[in-house]
Scaffold this motif. Structure first.
Motif, PDB file in Angstrom:
ATOM      1  N   ALA A  34      33.488   5.076  49.435  1.00 31.46           N
ATOM      2  CA  ALA A  34      34.427   6.159  49.138  1.00 31.46           C
ATOM      3  C   ALA A  34      33.626   7.417  48.819  1.00 31.46           C
ATOM      4  O   ALA A  34      32.456   7.336  48.453  1.00 31.46           O
ATOM      5  CB  ALA A  34      35.290   5.784  47.944  1.00 31.46           C
ATOM      6  N   VAL A  36      33.825  10.737  46.407  1.00 30.02           N
ATOM      7  CA  VAL A  36      34.525  11.185  45.205  1.00 30.02           C
ATOM      8  C   VAL A  36      33.842  12.438  44.679  1.00 30.02           C
ATOM      9  O   VAL A  36      32.621  12.534  44.728  1.00 30.02           O
ATOM     10  CB  VAL A  36      34.469  10.070  44.135  1.00 30.02           C
ATOM     11  CG1 VAL A  36      35.143  10.511  42.866  1.00 30.02           C
ATOM     12  CG2 VAL A  36      35.111   8.801  44.661  1.00 30.02           C
TER      13      VAL A  36
ATOM     14  N   THR B  44      29.927  12.465  45.633  1.00 33.46           N
ATOM     15  CA  THR B  44      29.367  11.162  45.309  1.00 33.46           C
ATOM     16  C   THR B  44      29.999  10.098  46.190  1.00 33.46           C
ATOM     17  O   THR B  44      31.216   9.958  46.207  1.00 33.46           O
ATOM     18  CB  THR B  44      29.662  10.824  43.839  1.00 33.46           C
ATOM     19  OG1 THR B  44      29.133  11.864  43.030  1.00 33.46           O
ATOM     20  CG2 THR B  44      29.038   9.510  43.447  1.00 33.46           C
ATOM     21  N   ALA B  45      29.174   9.338  46.900  1.00 34.54           N
ATOM     22  CA  ALA B  45      29.673   8.193  47.654  1.00 34.54           C
ATOM     23  C   ALA B  45      29.487   6.959  46.795  1.00 34.54           C
ATOM     24  O   ALA B  45      28.469   6.819  46.103  1.00 34.54           O
ATOM     25  CB  ALA B  45      28.902   8.040  48.955  1.00 34.54           C
ATOM     26  N   ILE B  46      30.448   6.062  46.797  1.00 32.05           N
ATOM     27  CA  ILE B  46      30.381   4.897  45.921  1.00 32.05           C
ATOM     28  C   ILE B  46      30.916   3.678  46.652  1.00 32.05           C
ATOM     29  O   ILE B  46      31.880   3.772  47.403  1.00 32.05           O
ATOM     30  CB  ILE B  46      31.132   5.188  44.597  1.00 32.05           C
ATOM     31  CG1 ILE B  46      31.002   4.033  43.616  1.00 32.05           C
ATOM     32  CG2 ILE B  46      32.590   5.545  44.831  1.00 32.05           C
ATOM     33  CD1 ILE B  46      31.316   4.437  42.201  1.00 32.05           C
ATOM     34  N   SER B  47      30.251   2.534  46.460  1.00 34.66           N
ATOM     35  CA  SER B  47      30.636   1.329  47.176  1.00 34.66           C
ATOM     36  C   SER B  47      30.271   0.104  46.355  1.00 34.66           C
ATOM     37  O   SER B  47      29.343   0.143  45.548  1.00 34.66           O
ATOM     38  CB  SER B  47      29.912   1.285  48.515  1.00 34.66           C
ATOM     39  OG  SER B  47      30.271   0.125  49.218  1.00 34.66           O
ATOM     40  N   LEU B  79      26.050   2.668  51.991  1.00 41.12           N
ATOM     41  CA  LEU B  79      25.687   4.080  51.785  1.00 41.12           C
ATOM     42  C   LEU B  79      24.982   4.632  53.021  1.00 41.12           C
ATOM     43  O   LEU B  79      25.215   5.771  53.430  1.00 41.12           O
ATOM     44  CB  LEU B  79      24.780   4.243  50.561  1.00 41.12           C
ATOM     45  CG  LEU B  79      25.396   4.014  49.181  1.00 41.12           C
ATOM     46  CD1 LEU B  79      24.409   4.444  48.096  1.00 41.12           C
ATOM     47  CD2 LEU B  79      26.714   4.773  49.011  1.00 41.12           C
ATOM     48  N   THR B 139      27.359  -2.340  42.602  1.00 42.48           N
ATOM     49  CA  THR B 139      27.966  -1.057  42.940  1.00 42.48           C
ATOM     50  C   THR B 139      26.848  -0.046  43.120  1.00 42.48           C
ATOM     51  O   THR B 139      25.909  -0.012  42.327  1.00 42.48           O
ATOM     52  CB  THR B 139      28.909  -0.585  41.817  1.00 42.48           C
ATOM     53  OG1 THR B 139      29.918  -1.563  41.625  1.00 42.48           O
ATOM     54  CG2 THR B 139      29.568   0.740  42.169  1.00 42.48           C
ATOM     55  N   MET B 141      25.931   4.160  44.063  1.00 47.34           N
ATOM     56  CA  MET B 141      26.442   5.498  44.309  1.00 47.34           C
ATOM     57  C   MET B 141      25.345   6.371  44.890  1.00 47.34           C
ATOM     58  O   MET B 141      24.161   6.170  44.632  1.00 47.34           O
ATOM     59  CB  MET B 141      27.048   6.118  43.059  1.00 47.34           C
ATOM     60  CG  MET B 141      26.163   6.212  41.871  1.00 47.34           C
ATOM     61  SD  MET B 141      27.101   6.759  40.417  1.00 47.34           S
ATOM     62  CE  MET B 141      27.454   8.452  40.882  1.00 47.34           C
TER      63      MET B 141
END
Lengths: 331, 331
Positions: A34, A36, B44-47, B79, B139, B141
């Motif tokens: 995602a 954000v 910010t990309a987060i997964s 990412l 997780t 980021m």
């Protein structure tokens, strides 16, 4: 109906159950990650927590909606303790074989309702098979302003400790579920204890208001009880701590349950975990600002429960005497 | 030595095994949440991704260091597919009773080594007991620049598909472990397959360079194989897809293993998951920019493997004829 839906089908179902992302979600569920944008020029707070079947909950006691709610609440409580404003959440699920699709939907709805009311939009996650227990792993991110966030480490000897709300309810609620008592035999405050165990409310607004007003020197959420939280602040801040037994705010259901089960209510309030209230350390010069900010933080009110001391160790003051403070709650 | 160390002791151990946070980590492990500032004015990309014992790995086949490495690599690969630069990671561990403390240390070291080499500083996490399998939930980021990130959805009919590196190695490596073949009987390319299964390298630099140069219309990581990745890009981009069998770059160990086990190597390369290579869609007008950027992205090189088509469906072109493309890999 039991299901053998694959990951893709479950993800599609999850996507349909979660709607209307807020404006800071540039790209939500469904891609590799995602995107954000919490706030321009602010910092991102991030935390992760797990809820594991037969360790943190039992499916025979707690319905799927409450499990979904609680998994997110536990993670959000960490953001509350930092003074962060929630912005996004991720859910990683490990599902036992044959997990019913209705329970999957209820679980996601419990999660999504709290995500929506707390601005922690669900933006992604993972669904895998579990050869053992149901596992929910939740990551939350929030935004904090520069120099306006709270750690466990900022307190000093002489600071006073304040707690939000009342304690022991979740532990008493768990004891009621464990003893399989008939819920129609319980009175209203006792039934509230079960609700508190199942659907704790993270104290997000209170944490945010105290942090933005720089009205505390340290904060922690009481996931493992008051005794553990007080020890953690004292250890991180390199001082001692005294909790005053007579000041600990007990939930009214705790006393009733203790009477009914011939137990001592104080350990439930001191060491019972999972209340997810906040504990703040407040310096004497912050006292007024803290009380004013706490009013803005809304319900529940805060109560002074102890102080940080120059002498090392963790103590319980009862009828003017100091005794060692018991250990916290371990899942 | 088997251990009964509690969560606090394990967290302390984890903290000591992870050092030197980079400058964008404002507050690292140990508080209620971490505070991270990826880049000013960037997104910010987060997964999140899970690795579950007996679903994604077996402890009898894969050592704890490789498990720690792989859990992070799998998440970082998402990412890479977004074109994000890693900034921070969180690890949530569910440990079976009696998990040896040496294995805990090895697992963390495997994770921390990749975290360090890929700038994905470990900033927090959670440790809980598992009544069942070992579970690692990771997780990650990363930061992305505005309009410089890649989704699965941007491709159009007429775009060509390119894949990084070679395929099938991880699936062949898994087959070798499953068949319990004596590793001294294997030749070097085959042993590389086992290494690729155990310690995949996320293609972070390639993803970043392609995204920053806006040199592709879509991207995905091949966690579930080429066939699945191609279908996902086609579905998200609302077009069809054709993979050209003769162009699929096969890892040299795959052919050797297929010969040895009298198997067809193509399905390993098409549907074998866990290679964690990247698949890009590239429009005809981007072609030159893509090839120039891919050179900057370093090793391994990219190979054209197919195209997106106006006709719906997913097809395999073999000796001039189209046949339906098989399904992807399901864990």
């Amino acid at each position: 109906m039991r299901t053998a839906l694959g990951e893709h089908a479950l993800l599609e179902r999850l996507r349909r159950l979660v709607r209307n992302p807020p404006p800071w979600i540039t790209l939500g569920i469904g891609d590799d990650a995602a995107i954000v944008e919490p706030d321009r020029g602010t910092l991102t707070a991030i935390s992760t927590d797990a809820l594991i079947e037969d360790v943190h909950f039992r499916r025979s006691w707690t319905g799927p909606g409450a499990i979904g709610h609680k998994a997110l609440a536990v993670a959000l409580s960490d953001l509350a303790a930092m003074g962060a404003a929630p912005r996004a959440s991720l859910l990683s699920l490990a599902l036992p074989a044959g997990f019913p699709v209705e329970e999957f939907d209820e679980l996601i709805q419990g999660f999504a309702a709290l995500a929506s009311s707390s601005s922690a939009a669900l933006v992604g996650g993972n669904i895998a098979r579990s050869p053992g227990p149901l596992v929910l792993d939740v990551t939350v991110m929030g935004s904090v302003r520069r120099r306006r966030w709270l750690t466990r480490a900022g307190a000093r000897a002489g600071d006073e400790l304040f707690v939000t709300g009342s304690l022991g309810a979740a532990a008493a609620g768990l004891a009621m579920l464990e003893s399989a008592v008939d819920s129609s035999a319980l009175d209203e405050p006792e039934r509230e204890c079960i609700a508190r165990y199942e659907r704790p409310e993270p104290r997000l607004r209170m944490g945010l208001v105290i942090a933005r007003n720089r009205a505390a020197t340290a904060a922690i959420d009481l996931s493992d009880g008051l005794a553990d939280g007080a020890r953690q602040i004292a250890a991180a801040s390199r001082c001692g701590v005294v909790i005053e037994a007579g000041r600990v705010p007990m939930h009214p259901g705790v006393g009733r349950w203790a009477q009914r089960s011939a137990a001592d209510p104080l350990p439930l309030a001191l060491s019972g975990g999972e209340d997810y209230e906040l504990l703040f350390a407040v310096s004497p010069r912050q006292r007024r600002a803290f009380e004013a900010a706490a009013k803005k933080g809304g319900k529940p009110a805060v109560t002074r429960v102890g102080r940080l001391s120059r002498e090392p160790g963790a103590w319980l003051e009862r009828e003017g005497r100091l005794e060692p403070l018991g250990e916290g709650f371990s899942h």
